[in-house]
Write an enzyme that holds these catalytic residues in place. Structure first.
Site, mmCIF file in Angstrom:
data_model
loop_
_atom_site.group_PDB
_atom_site.id
_atom_site.type_symbol
_atom_site.label_atom_id
_atom_site.label_comp_id
_atom_site.label_asym_id
_atom_site.label_seq_id
_atom_site.Cartn_x
_atom_site.Cartn_y
_atom_site.Cartn_z
ATOM 1 C CB THR A 115 -0.487 -0.261 1.050
ATOM 2 O OG1 THR A 115 -2.022 -1.419 1.240
ATOM 3 C CG2 THR A 115 -1.424 1.444 1.356
ATOM 4 N N GLY B 162 -4.322 -5.990 6.874
ATOM 5 C CA GLY B 162 -5.259 -4.476 7.476
ATOM 6 C C GLY B 162 -6.093 -5.228 8.028
ATOM 7 C CB THR C 267 1.692 -0.014 4.590
ATOM 8 O OG1 THR C 267 1.883 -1.067 4.500
ATOM 9 C CG2 THR C 267 2.927 0.435 5.996
ATOM 10 N N GLY C 268 0.128 -2.894 6.217
ATOM 11 C CA GLY C 268 0.567 -4.133 6.697
ATOM 12 C C GLY C 268 -0.744 -4.679 6.380
ATOM 13 N NE ARG D 82 -8.251 -7.628 2.471
ATOM 14 C CZ ARG D 82 -7.081 -6.428 2.909
ATOM 15 N NH1 ARG D 82 -7.024 -5.196 2.339
ATOM 16 N NH2 ARG D 82 -6.730 -6.198 4.401
ATOM 17 C CB VAL D 83 -13.458 -3.556 3.047
ATOM 18 C CG1 VAL D 83 -12.296 -2.105 3.133
ATOM 19 C CG2 VAL D 83 -14.192 -3.475 1.950
ATOM 20 N N GLY D 84 -10.043 -3.715 3.329
ATOM 21 C CA GLY D 84 -9.020 -3.345 4.463
ATOM 22 C C GLY D 84 -9.344 -2.301 5.330
ATOM 23 C CG ASP D 85 -5.445 -1.262 6.693
ATOM 24 O OD1 ASP D 85 -4.988 -1.472 6.556
ATOM 25 O OD2 ASP D 85 -3.807 0.202 6.816
HETATM 26 N N1 ASP Z 1 -2.872 -2.125 5.063
HETATM 27 C C1 ASP Z 1 -3.391 -2.754 3.441
HETATM 28 C C2 ASP Z 1 -4.451 -3.453 3.452
HETATM 29 O O1 ASP Z 1 -4.774 -4.536 3.982
HETATM 30 C C3 ASP Z 1 -2.991 -3.130 2.324
HETATM 31 C C4 ASP Z 1 -0.877 -2.722 2.978
HETATM 32 O O2 ASP Z 1 -0.931 -1.942 3.533
HETATM 33 O O3 ASP Z 1 -0.003 -2.690 1.672
HETATM 34 O O4 ASP Z 1 -5.094 -3.774 2.618
#
Ligand code: ASP
Length: 282
Positions: free
Chosen positions: A159, A212, A209-210, A187-190
């Site tokens: 991200t 989610g 980032t990471g 799917r939805v992350g953070d």
């Molecule tokens: N945080 C993002 C997600 O989970 C992925 C990422 O940070 O690379 O969608």
């Protein structure tokens, strides 16, 4: 009485788990944001411009470089913007738009804070974005590659995000992602969720980032922001945020306050800090 001059600063990241050798993409994006500040635009415009530059760089999992979902055919993107004046906009499960962060920026001008799926696509088209077919990056993860090592050059999470302080004291954050891989369609992350992947307020701006799912469970960006608000030094707050996660879970943070700019991650993470030593923008 002479007011103390605010020195504008930008921090841009290219994702926890991406390679530091992609850092030139972050520095180019930061310069793009700085150009906006020097042209008299505000922190939100600068953060968006930096993220657009990253979305146009196929080495990052956002916009042009977005990953496939686990069906092996679908690309969906999420993006968000927020600033300390209260402007907030996000999109999730957006398809066939080259620069999702620009659509998130336009959501700010609606009565809503987030648009999702087909409604977000319709809104994007009505705003003149696309259709732009996002082609999966040649080295994107294959479907169902859970737990397998990522191919050279690409990782499960890349991200992009930018945080900015402008010369008038406004803080802003913008983020964009193709999600984490492997992920189901829908799917939805953070990244589009305020308080999780990002937060901006009168004390600073934070982007995460990471993974989610893990970030949402910890309300990461808001928790870190509150530490900053209470006076914790930024670097310490970011590192404490990263320490909330087990080592097996990739996570990274960037942030700016009135006098600090910093990044922390438990993975390799390309990032760039750019200060405007000319003090332009005020
Ligand atoms: N945080 C993002 C997600 O989970 C992925 C990422 O940070 O690379 O969608």
């Amino acid at each position: 009485m002479r007011m103390a001059r605010i020195r504008p600063v930008l921090v841009v990241h290219g994702g926890a788990g991406n390679h530091r050798y992609n850092e030139d993409g972050c520095s180019a994006a930061a310069r793009r944001g700085l150009e906006r500040l020097r042209a008299g635009e505000d922190a939100l415009a600068a953060a968006v411009a930096a993220v657009v530059a990253m979305e146009d760089d196929p080495r990052f999992n956002a916009g042009t470089g977005a990953m496939l979902r686990s069906d092996g055919a679908t690309i969906e993107t999420d993006a968000s913007v927020m600033d300390s004046s209260g402007r907030l906009g996000a999109v999730c499960c957006l398809r066939d738009v080259r620069n999702p962060v620009l659509v998130a920026r336009q959501v700010v001008e609606t009565p809503h804070w987030m648009l999702a799926g087909p409604g977000a696509v319709d809104f994007a088209r009505a705003q003149g974005f696309g259709p732009h077919r996002l082609e999966p990056a040649a080295d994107a993860l294959p479907p169902g590659a859970a737990g397998e090592p990522a191919p050279a050059g690409r990782h499960e999470t890349d991200t992009v995000g930018a945080v900015v302080l402008d010369g008038r004291g406004l803080f802003a954050v913008a983020s964009s992602t193709g999600g984490s891989a492997p992920a189901m369609v829908g799917r939805v992350g953070d990244t589009p969720i305020p308080g999780c992947g990002y937060w901006a307020g009168p004390h600073g701006a934070v982007a995460a980032t990471g993974v989610g799912e893990q970030i949402v469970a910890r309300l990461l960006a808001r928790v870190v922001y509150e530490w900053i608000e209470r006076g914790m030094p930024l670097q310490q707050a970011l590192e404490r945020g990263v320490a909330l996660f087990p080592a097996s879970c990739a996570v990274g943070l960037i942030g700016v306050t009135r006098h600090e700019a910093a990044a922390a991650s438990n993975r390799e993470m390309p990032f760039h800090v750019l200060c405007d030593d000319e003090g332009a923008g005020d």
